[in-house]
Design a protein around this motif. Sequence first.
Motif, PDB file in Angstrom:
ATOM      1  N   UNK A  26      35.336  34.757  24.265  1.00  9.70           N
ATOM      2  CA  UNK A  26      35.838  34.238  25.541  1.00  9.70           C
ATOM      3  C   UNK A  26      34.675  33.917  26.478  1.00  9.70           C
ATOM      4  N   UNK A  27      33.748  34.861  26.640  1.00 10.78           N
ATOM      5  CA  UNK A  27      32.647  34.637  27.567  1.00 10.78           C
ATOM      6  C   UNK A  27      31.634  33.615  27.057  1.00 10.78           C
ATOM      7  N   UNK A  28      31.465  33.513  25.740  1.00  8.62           N
ATOM      8  CA  UNK A  28      30.607  32.437  25.222  1.00  8.62           C
ATOM      9  C   UNK A  28      31.208  31.082  25.564  1.00  8.62           C
ATOM     10  N   UNK A 122      41.822  42.685  31.079  1.00  6.26           N
ATOM     11  CA  UNK A 122      42.880  43.578  30.611  1.00  6.26           C
ATOM     12  C   UNK A 122      43.888  42.856  29.718  1.00  6.26           C
ATOM     13  N   UNK A 123      44.159  41.589  29.999  1.00  8.32           N
ATOM     14  CA  UNK A 123      45.121  40.834  29.186  1.00  8.32           C
ATOM     15  C   UNK A 123      44.651  40.663  27.754  1.00  8.32           C
ATOM     16  N   UNK A 149      53.936  43.498  24.065  1.00  3.52           N
ATOM     17  CA  UNK A 149      54.513  42.240  24.528  1.00  3.52           C
ATOM     18  C   UNK A 149      53.407  41.398  25.139  1.00  3.52           C
ATOM     19  N   UNK A 150      53.436  40.117  24.842  1.00  2.00           N
ATOM     20  CA  UNK A 150      52.421  39.215  25.374  1.00  2.00           C
ATOM     21  C   UNK A 150      53.046  38.279  26.393  1.00  2.00           C
ATOM     22  N   UNK A 151      52.372  38.145  27.524  1.00  2.00           N
ATOM     23  CA  UNK A 151      52.816  37.250  28.585  1.00  2.00           C
ATOM     24  C   UNK A 151      51.974  35.978  28.543  1.00  2.00           C
ATOM     25  N   UNK A 156      47.167  32.646  26.800  1.00  2.00           N
ATOM     26  CA  UNK A 156      45.944  31.924  27.168  1.00  2.00           C
ATOM     27  C   UNK A 156      44.739  32.549  26.477  1.00  2.00           C
ATOM     28  N   UNK A 157      44.630  33.883  26.541  1.00  7.42           N
ATOM     29  CA  UNK A 157      43.496  34.555  25.923  1.00  7.42           C
ATOM     30  C   UNK A 157      43.546  34.433  24.403  1.00  7.42           C
ATOM     31  N   UNK A 158      44.721  34.451  23.822  1.00  4.40           N
ATOM     32  CA  UNK A 158      44.820  34.262  22.377  1.00  4.40           C
ATOM     33  C   UNK A 158      44.277  32.886  21.999  1.00  4.40           C
ATOM     34  N   UNK A 159      44.557  31.892  22.818  1.00  7.44           N
ATOM     35  CA  UNK A 159      44.105  30.529  22.566  1.00  7.44           C
ATOM     36  C   UNK A 159      42.604  30.376  22.784  1.00  7.44           C
TER      37      UNK A 159
END
Length: 161
Positions: A26-28, A122-123, A149-151, A156-159
């Motif tokens: 994510x950060x890269x 956290x997400x 459960x994913x919101x 977004x983070x999964x993507x």
Amino acid sequence: MDDRRHAEQKFQITFGRRFNERYARFYRRIHRFLYIIQIGGALGAFSAYLKQNPDLTTFAGLIIAIATAIDVTVRPSEKAAIAIAIRKSYLSLSRQMKRLEPDEIDDEIARLQAEAGEADLESLRNVAYNDTLIELGYDKEQIKKHRCRENPFNWFFRLVA
């Protein structure tokens, strides 16, 4: 060592590795995105300067300043590097599990968790937790029972991560 403790340790190690893997990714990507914005802003500012358009030059300069400020304050490349190092430590611990005593494994897990500190994403935890269930071979019923459960933030983070 009893099987339950071993399974819990294996889950914690796998989760730690998966979380730090996604955290670093994510950060890269954030760092690359900011870098592209900075280069695009610089090219836009130069182009606007050549066309003698002061409004566009100012706007491009503002975009560069904002992207640079975000890069400096958030430090995505530094966070990614730390997460990569922690991920490697979890991977190493995973390989050493058979040679270590259960208490040594617990101590090492605690050390790695302390080294990682509080995560600011956290997400991403829910995503990594669900990934861990799949990686460890939980069947569909177990995944349905244990998964988080994913919101939309998690999606977004999964993507992205």
